[in-house]
Design an enzyme around this catalytic site. Structure first.
Site, PDB file in Angstrom:
ATOM      1  NE  ARG A  24      27.547  53.113  56.715  1.00  0.00           N
ATOM      2  CZ  ARG A  24      26.666  53.737  55.928  1.00  0.00           C
ATOM      3  NH1 ARG A  24      26.378  53.314  54.949  1.00  0.00           N
ATOM      4  NH2 ARG A  24      26.546  54.922  56.256  1.00  0.00           N
ATOM      5  N   GLY A 101      50.175  53.981  52.273  1.00  0.00           N
ATOM      6  CA  GLY A 101      51.265  53.538  51.489  1.00  0.00           C
ATOM      7  C   GLY A 101      52.403  52.744  52.119  1.00  0.00           C
ATOM      8  CG  ASP A 127      53.433  56.888  45.035  1.00  0.00           C
ATOM      9  OD1 ASP A 127      52.997  58.056  44.113  1.00  0.00           O
ATOM     10  OD2 ASP A 127      53.979  57.070  46.017  1.00  0.00           O
ATOM     11  NE  ARG A 252      48.567  62.911  48.618  1.00  0.00           N
ATOM     12  CZ  ARG A 252      49.852  63.336  49.088  1.00  0.00           C
ATOM     13  NH1 ARG A 252      50.771  63.249  48.728  1.00  0.00           N
ATOM     14  NH2 ARG A 252      49.620  63.913  50.290  1.00  0.00           N
TER      15      ARG A 252
HETATM   16  O1  F6P Z   1      53.064  58.984  47.940  1.00  0.00           O
HETATM   17  C1  F6P Z   1      52.231  59.535  47.352  1.00  0.00           C
HETATM   18  C2  F6P Z   1      52.964  60.933  46.852  1.00  0.00           C
HETATM   19  O2  F6P Z   1      51.568  61.867  46.341  1.00  0.00           O
HETATM   20  C3  F6P Z   1      53.769  61.026  45.544  1.00  0.00           C
HETATM   21  O3  F6P Z   1      53.423  60.445  44.596  1.00  0.00           O
HETATM   22  C4  F6P Z   1      54.695  62.139  45.904  1.00  0.00           C
HETATM   23  O4  F6P Z   1      55.824  62.069  45.594  1.00  0.00           O
HETATM   24  C5  F6P Z   1      54.528  62.394  47.591  1.00  0.00           C
HETATM   25  O5  F6P Z   1      53.287  61.650  47.906  1.00  0.00           O
HETATM   26  C6  F6P Z   1      54.349  63.754  47.594  1.00  0.00           C
HETATM   27  O6  F6P Z   1      54.306  64.061  49.084  1.00  0.00           O
HETATM   28  P1  F6P Z   1      53.698  65.396  50.214  1.00  0.00           P
HETATM   29  O7  F6P Z   1      52.330  65.133  49.683  1.00  0.00           O
HETATM   30  O8  F6P Z   1      54.206  65.023  51.481  1.00  0.00           O
HETATM   31  O9  F6P Z   1      54.508  66.552  49.196  1.00  0.00           O
END
Ligand code: F6P
Length: 318
Positions: A24, A101, A127, A252
């Site tokens: 946007r 990240g 993280d 996540r």
């Molecule tokens: O970097 C984010 C993250 O969720 C970490 O905390 C974790 O170690 C990793 O990715 C897990 O990765 P994947 O989703 O590829 O298993």
């Protein structure tokens, strides 16, 4: 002149909020946006979808990323990188916004330094380990999601008078573990950034038992140990039954918190404004109420966080 940009994402909560803001804000400057599907793999394959204002409506409160994501092995190769550059040139992308990240930002830095592509990074990872950046998108939601799970575990820990070891994500960074432990009133936390003594933890548990404190929750960061390792050791040393919970990927996902939505809005907006000012090869960071730039060269270095003060507080309060 920036007329058309590409945007690619990793997944965590708040990414869609940032994407909406990028699209946007770009639209308000008459800049066309192509969404790149499945991260760097999509960049290599030219897998794009046009994003206008309406394409990003209704996504603000959604976790994950509407663009999908992938850990691209092909981009690690010279051939993959050349193909990505070809796609950028063929589609006349004047700049890339990369939301992700360390891995995503490292790749963005490579495109900028090796091929002169204009890139702007938006740090997004649960993280919270991007160097020079206090708040990565997604970390606040992850802390809150983990905390919600922890509160439920505490119900059982208290009712059954049990010891729980709860493993959280965070890769090599103890941020998520420490914040969850502090917010959740946990008895201890084991993180990569500081030494710990299982003997000492067990001594405290036994002393607690003697004064009839029988429920314990210990958080362990995945980058330091597994919950199973810690629980087995506690049982061996104390003879007490110990349960584990591995929170995993629930951390996540989920509806982004207000903090992550607002952060996403600010970072997405600043990404376009800084690109228009000629900034490149950097990522964005919230400092007080301003968004500042951090060079990608610095941002991709290992982040060294200190948690002594948080840990002292946790021990005083537990
Ligand atoms: O970097 C984010 C993250 O969720 C970490 O905390 C974790 O170690 C990793 O990715 C897990 O990765 P994947 O989703 O590829 O298993």
């Amino acid at each position: 002149m920036i007329k058309r940009i590409g945007v690619l994402t990793r997944d965590c909560s708040g990414v869609n909020a940032a994407l909406r803001s990028v699209v946007r804000t770009a639209d308000s400057h008459g800049i066309e946006v192509l969404g790149i599907i499945r991260g760097y793999d999509g960049l290599i394959d030219g897998n794009f979808m046009p994003l206008d204002r309406r394409a990003v409506s209704g996504i603000l409160n959604q976790g994950g990323t509407i663009l999908k994501s992938a850990r691209s092995r092909r981009f690690l190769t010279e051939e993959g990188q050349r193909k990505a550059l070809e796609t950028i040139e063929k589609n006349q992308l004047d700049a890339l916004v990369v939301i992700g990240g360390n891995g995503s930002l490292t790749a963005a830095h490579l495109l900028a330094t090796k091929f002169g592509v204009k890139v702007m990074g938006i740090p997004a990872t649960i993280d919270n380990d991007v160097n020079g950046v206090d708040f990565c998108l997604g970390a606040d939601t992850a802390v809150n999601v983990a905390l919600d799970a922890l509160d439920k575990i505490r119900d059982t820990a208290t009712s059954l008078e049990r010891i729980f070891v709860v493993e959280v994500m965070g890769r090599d960074c103890g941020y998520l573990a420490m914040k969850v432990a502090l917010a959740g009133g946990c008895e201890d936390v084991i993180i990569p950034e500081q030494d710990f003594s299982l003997a000492e933890i067990c001594r405290e548990i036994q002393e607690g038992n003697a004064r009839e404190k029988v429920s314990w929750i210990i958080i362990v960061a995945e980058g330091r140990a597994t919950a199973a390792e810690v629980a087995t050791a506690i049982t061996m040393l104390t003879g007490l039954e110990t349960r584990i919970a591995v929170l995993g990927h629930i951390q996540r996902g989920g509806r982004p918190t207000a903090f992550d939505r607002i952060l996403g809005a600010k970072l997405g907006h600043a990404a376009i404004e800084y690109l228009l000012q000629g900034k490149t090869d950097c990522c964005l960071s919230l400092k007080e109420d301003r968004i500042e730039t951090v060079s990608l060269e610095i941002a991709i270095q290992p982040k060294k966080l200190k948690f002594e003060a948080d840990y002292r507080l946790l021990k005083i309060l537990s």
